[in-house]
Design an enzyme around this catalytic site. Structure first.
Site, PDB file in Angstrom:
ATOM      1  CD  GLU A 133      92.945  -8.311 -37.311  1.00 37.46           C
ATOM      2  OE1 GLU A 133      93.406  -7.215 -36.923  1.00 37.46           O
ATOM      3  OE2 GLU A 133      93.446  -8.964 -38.228  1.00 37.46           O
ATOM      4  CG  LEU A 134      94.496  -9.644 -30.306  1.00 38.00           C
ATOM      5  CD1 LEU A 134      95.528 -10.418 -29.525  1.00 38.00           C
ATOM      6  CD2 LEU A 134      93.094 -10.072 -29.912  1.00 38.00           C
ATOM      7  CB  CYS A 186      91.815  -1.684 -32.925  1.00 38.10           C
ATOM      8  SG  CYS A 186      91.393  -1.548 -34.660  1.00 38.10           S
ATOM      9  CD  GLU A 236      93.696  -1.247 -26.999  1.00 36.57           C
ATOM     10  OE1 GLU A 236      93.330  -2.303 -26.436  1.00 36.57           O
ATOM     11  OE2 GLU A 236      93.526  -1.023 -28.210  1.00 36.57           O
ATOM     12  CD1 TRP A 241      82.719  -3.047 -26.316  1.00 36.83           C
ATOM     13  CD2 TRP A 241      82.909  -0.981 -27.160  1.00 36.83           C
ATOM     14  NE1 TRP A 241      83.770  -2.421 -25.671  1.00 36.83           N
ATOM     15  CE2 TRP A 241      83.904  -1.139 -26.170  1.00 36.83           C
ATOM     16  CE3 TRP A 241      82.817   0.245 -27.834  1.00 36.83           C
ATOM     17  CZ2 TRP A 241      84.811  -0.146 -25.830  1.00 36.83           C
ATOM     18  CZ3 TRP A 241      83.727   1.244 -27.501  1.00 36.83           C
ATOM     19  CH2 TRP A 241      84.703   1.045 -26.522  1.00 36.83           C
ATOM     20  CG  ASN A 242      85.803  -0.755 -31.689  1.00 34.34           C
ATOM     21  OD1 ASN A 242      85.499  -1.938 -31.798  1.00 34.34           O
ATOM     22  ND2 ASN A 242      86.929  -0.276 -32.119  1.00 34.34           N
ATOM     23  N   GLY A 244      89.194  -8.058 -30.524  1.00 32.80           N
ATOM     24  CA  GLY A 244      88.925  -7.545 -29.179  1.00 32.80           C
ATOM     25  C   GLY A 244      90.231  -7.297 -28.451  1.00 32.80           C
ATOM     26  CE  LYS A 272      79.975 -12.815 -27.279  1.00 32.56           C
ATOM     27  NZ  LYS A 272      79.745 -11.495 -26.638  1.00 32.56           N
TER      28      LYS A 272
HETATM   29  P1  NAD Z   1      86.834  -7.630 -25.201  1.00 29.55           P
HETATM   30  O1  NAD Z   1      88.031  -8.469 -25.462  1.00 29.55           O
HETATM   31  O2  NAD Z   1      86.467  -7.325 -23.801  1.00 29.55           O
HETATM   32  O3  NAD Z   1      85.524  -8.298 -25.851  1.00 29.55           O
HETATM   33  C1  NAD Z   1      85.430  -8.606 -27.210  1.00 29.55           C
HETATM   34  C2  NAD Z   1      84.424  -9.722 -27.406  1.00 29.55           C
HETATM   35  O4  NAD Z   1      84.869 -10.912 -26.769  1.00 29.55           O
HETATM   36  C3  NAD Z   1      83.035  -9.437 -26.840  1.00 29.55           C
HETATM   37  O5  NAD Z   1      82.076  -9.937 -27.747  1.00 29.55           O
HETATM   38  C4  NAD Z   1      83.023 -10.243 -25.548  1.00 29.55           C
HETATM   39  O6  NAD Z   1      81.737 -10.638 -25.128  1.00 29.55           O
HETATM   40  C5  NAD Z   1      83.844 -11.445 -25.958  1.00 29.55           C
HETATM   41  N1  NAD Z   1      84.484 -12.144 -24.842  1.00 29.55           N
HETATM   42  C6  NAD Z   1      84.893 -11.639 -23.635  1.00 29.55           C
HETATM   43  N2  NAD Z   1      85.476 -12.597 -22.899  1.00 29.55           N
HETATM   44  C7  NAD Z   1      85.450 -13.732 -23.641  1.00 29.55           C
HETATM   45  C8  NAD Z   1      85.927 -15.068 -23.431  1.00 29.55           C
HETATM   46  N3  NAD Z   1      86.545 -15.422 -22.298  1.00 29.55           N
HETATM   47  N4  NAD Z   1      85.743 -15.982 -24.407  1.00 29.55           N
HETATM   48  C9  NAD Z   1      85.133 -15.636 -25.570  1.00 29.55           C
HETATM   49  N5  NAD Z   1      84.663 -14.394 -25.819  1.00 29.55           N
HETATM   50  C10 NAD Z   1      84.822 -13.454 -24.869  1.00 29.55           C
HETATM   51  O7  NAD Z   1      87.066  -6.300 -26.042  1.00 29.55           O
HETATM   52  P2  NAD Z   1      86.149  -4.979 -26.073  1.00 29.55           P
HETATM   53  O8  NAD Z   1      86.338  -4.215 -24.819  1.00 29.55           O
HETATM   54  O9  NAD Z   1      84.770  -5.337 -26.478  1.00 29.55           O
HETATM   55  O10 NAD Z   1      86.818  -4.192 -27.301  1.00 29.55           O
HETATM   56  C11 NAD Z   1      87.913  -3.377 -27.191  1.00 29.55           C
HETATM   57  C12 NAD Z   1      89.170  -4.091 -27.678  1.00 29.55           C
HETATM   58  O11 NAD Z   1      89.028  -4.523 -29.025  1.00 29.55           O
HETATM   59  C13 NAD Z   1      90.371  -3.166 -27.686  1.00 29.55           C
HETATM   60  O12 NAD Z   1      91.473  -3.843 -27.148  1.00 29.55           O
HETATM   61  C14 NAD Z   1      90.600  -2.878 -29.171  1.00 29.55           C
HETATM   62  O13 NAD Z   1      91.900  -2.523 -29.512  1.00 29.55           O
HETATM   63  C15 NAD Z   1      90.186  -4.174 -29.790  1.00 29.55           C
HETATM   64  N6  NAD Z   1      89.873  -4.006 -31.210  1.00 29.55           N
HETATM   65  C16 NAD Z   1      90.724  -4.526 -32.153  1.00 29.55           C
HETATM   66  C17 NAD Z   1      90.466  -4.344 -33.517  1.00 29.55           C
HETATM   67  C18 NAD Z   1      91.379  -4.886 -34.596  1.00 29.55           C
HETATM   68  O14 NAD Z   1      90.952  -4.953 -35.734  1.00 29.55           O
HETATM   69  N7  NAD Z   1      92.610  -5.255 -34.292  1.00 29.55           N
HETATM   70  C19 NAD Z   1      89.315  -3.639 -33.904  1.00 29.55           C
HETATM   71  C20 NAD Z   1      88.487  -3.125 -32.912  1.00 29.55           C
HETATM   72  C21 NAD Z   1      88.767  -3.320 -31.571  1.00 29.55           C
END
Ligand code: NAD
Length: 492
Positions: free
Chosen positions: A249-250, A283, A384, A151-152, A227, A175
């Protein structure tokens, strides 16, 4: 109140179940829109539409140059609506309007860059030992790509994957996060106007169930996931079980290292940019600051004063420096982690509690927070937070700084502040991270590769490398003679 629907096969449709979920503004606490809630059935419909589009003459039959042009047209349409879309992002995730607008202004560059790259994907002619054979490679798209994002920075992060995926000739099902889907729907809703054939770009808003259905769908060749590392690991194993491909990309726990010879004003600004920009919900947040002992007290005092002066408030105001935390679970996580660090002996240098903003009593506010007095092994220094929480650690030597910086399971980004040219490049080589910023921080653009090492993920987005992740190579062998050599012996 705005009602958003799914985008499937070029049409805006309700979820098969008819169910919806609310979009809540984290600044006001108010529901400002509703979304169709996609479930497995809707995801299946979207993947089928994308598969059909992938095989269609309307998409496959397009030359790479014409395909690239569609990306350029989408870029122009986004540029025209940058302000509108940026406002939608602010309503959804509470980030600053000036930051979201700055992103929207450069997002078209991703489409220009990868649109331009579409007709520069070339194969090779390989000079085999067997000179009677013409051997060449074809670079082909993979098929349907599932893009799952957080969402960020919803639109920017979508573009990181979508632009190279489409440029390579794939079709996509996106998604977005349940916490911020609207701007992605607004942006990708422009696909038809840009001339994309129906089904090339699909969007299914929904929760983790929709994400899982996408990951497990046999029609999806590759998942590009951005995520948290926890979700990433789950996705990699689920996709792996059906031999689906993934790029991840975590998160990160990125070190921002300040040597005693650094330009201190710049370093001070860089440390702040690393952790309090976007409320640390980034991130690449430089959430571990490593200060050399010689400048430790001075720099800590400087950033303590700056943290105390950060202006929290309406993300739409030009003077605001930090908006709210984007959603309730995220605020709870920040609180829990800081409370645990405090209980574990951390010294709270600044912040450490929820904040109040008079005009927005329902907003999700947290004070810019600085902690020290704990080692790098502490949870707050290893996990994190994804919030405005900085852990400061001292060091004495270059070797020690590198050792502390690399002592993390993550490896997304890093910052180094020094005026010593040799040291800067020495440390850049030694850091285990996908990005090293020397005397700057939080700089990202479309043509420089970005991605993680270790548990920050694998695969690269941005830069010419990014398109490679969405292509596969076919080797074509053509015998130019009327070969009648022994049919029972392999042709080597
Ligand atoms: P999240 O992992 O909770 O969710 C991300 C996405 O995955 C959402 O769309 C969510 O609905 C979906 N999702 C959740 N569970 C799932 C599953 N079991 N199977 C498939 N999809 C699923 O992350 P968040 O809280 O939305 O975002 C924050 C995280 O994202 C932080 O860890 C941040 O560092 C990371 N991030 C990484 C980058 C990068 O480029 N490396 C950029 C931005 C954010």
């Amino acid at each position: 109140m705005k009602q958003y629907r799914l985008l499937i096969g070029g049409e805006q449709v309700d979820a098969a179940s008819g169910e919806t979920f609310d979009a809540v503004n984290p600044t006001t606490g108010e529901t400002w829109a509703t979304h169709a809630l996609a479930a497995a059935e809707d995801v299946d419909r979207a993947v089928r539409a994308a598969s059909h589009a992938f095989e269609s003459e309307a998409w496959r039959g397009l030359s790479p140059t014409r395909r690239g042009r569609l990306l350029l047209r989408l870029a122009d349409l986004i540029a025209e609506r940058a302000e509108e879309i940026a406002k939608v992002e602010v309503a959804d995730n509470g980030k600053l309007y000036k930051e979201m607008l700055a992103q929207l202004r450069v997002i078209p560059d991703w489409l220009y860059y990868f649109g331009g790259l579409a007709d520069k994907v070339e194969g090779r002619v390989i000079p085999l030992d067997r000179t009677s054979v013409l051997n060449y490679t074809l670079r082909e798209p993979l098929g349907v790509i599932g893009i799952i994002i957080p969402w960020n920075s919803p639109v920017l992060l979508t573009m990181y994957s979508l632009a190279p995926a489409l440029a390579a000739g794939n079709t996509v099902v996106v998604k977005p996060s349940e916490h911020a889907s609207a701007s992605v729907l607004e942006t990708l809703g422009l696909a038809a106007e840009a001339g994309f054939p129906p089904g090339v770009i699909n969007v299914v808003s929904g929760e983790s169930e929709a994400g899982e259905a996408l990951v497990e769908h046999p029609g999806v060749v590759k998942i590009s996931f951005t995520g948290s590392e926890k979700t990433g690991a789950r996705i990699a194993s689920r996709a792996g079980a059906r031999l689906g491909q993934v790029t991840l990309e975590l998160g990160g726990k990125s070190p921002n290292i300040v040597f005693p010879d650094a330009a201190l004003d710049a370093a001070e600004a860089g440390v702040l940019a690393g952790i309090f920009a976007a409320g640390g919900q980034s991130c690449v947040a430089g959430s571990r600051a490593l200060f050399h002992r010689e400048i430790y007290d001075e720099l800590l005092e400087r950033i303590r004063l700056r943290a105390g002066a950060v202006v929290l408030g309406n993300p739409m105001d030009e003077s605001t420096q930090m908006g709210p935390i984007a959603n309730i679970p995220q605020l709870a996580r920040v609180e829990e982690m800081v409370d645990a660090a405090r209980a574990g002996g951390a010294r709270i240098v600044a912040g450490g509690t929820r904040a109040a903003v008079e005009a927005f009593p329902q907003g999700l506010w947290y004070d810019p927070t600085i902690l020290d007095g704990i080692g790098n092994e502490a949870e707050i220094a290893q996990d994190e937070v994804f919030g405005p929480v900085l852990t400061v650690l001292p060091f004495e030597t270059e070797e020690e700084a590198i050792a502390i910086a690399n002592d993390t399971r993550f490896g997304l980004a890093s910052g180094v502040w020094t005026r010593d040219l040799k040291r800067a490049h020495r440390v850049a080589r030694a850091l285990k991270a996908g990005t090293v910023w020397l005397n700057t921080y939080r700089a990202i653009t479309f043509n420089s590769p970005f991605g993680g090492v270790k548990e920050s993920g694998f695969g690269r987005i941005n830069g010419a490398e990014a398109i490679e992740g969405y292509l596969q190579t076919k080797s074509v062998w053509c015998e130019l003679s009327d070969d009648v050599s022994d049919p029972f012996v392999m042709k080597v």
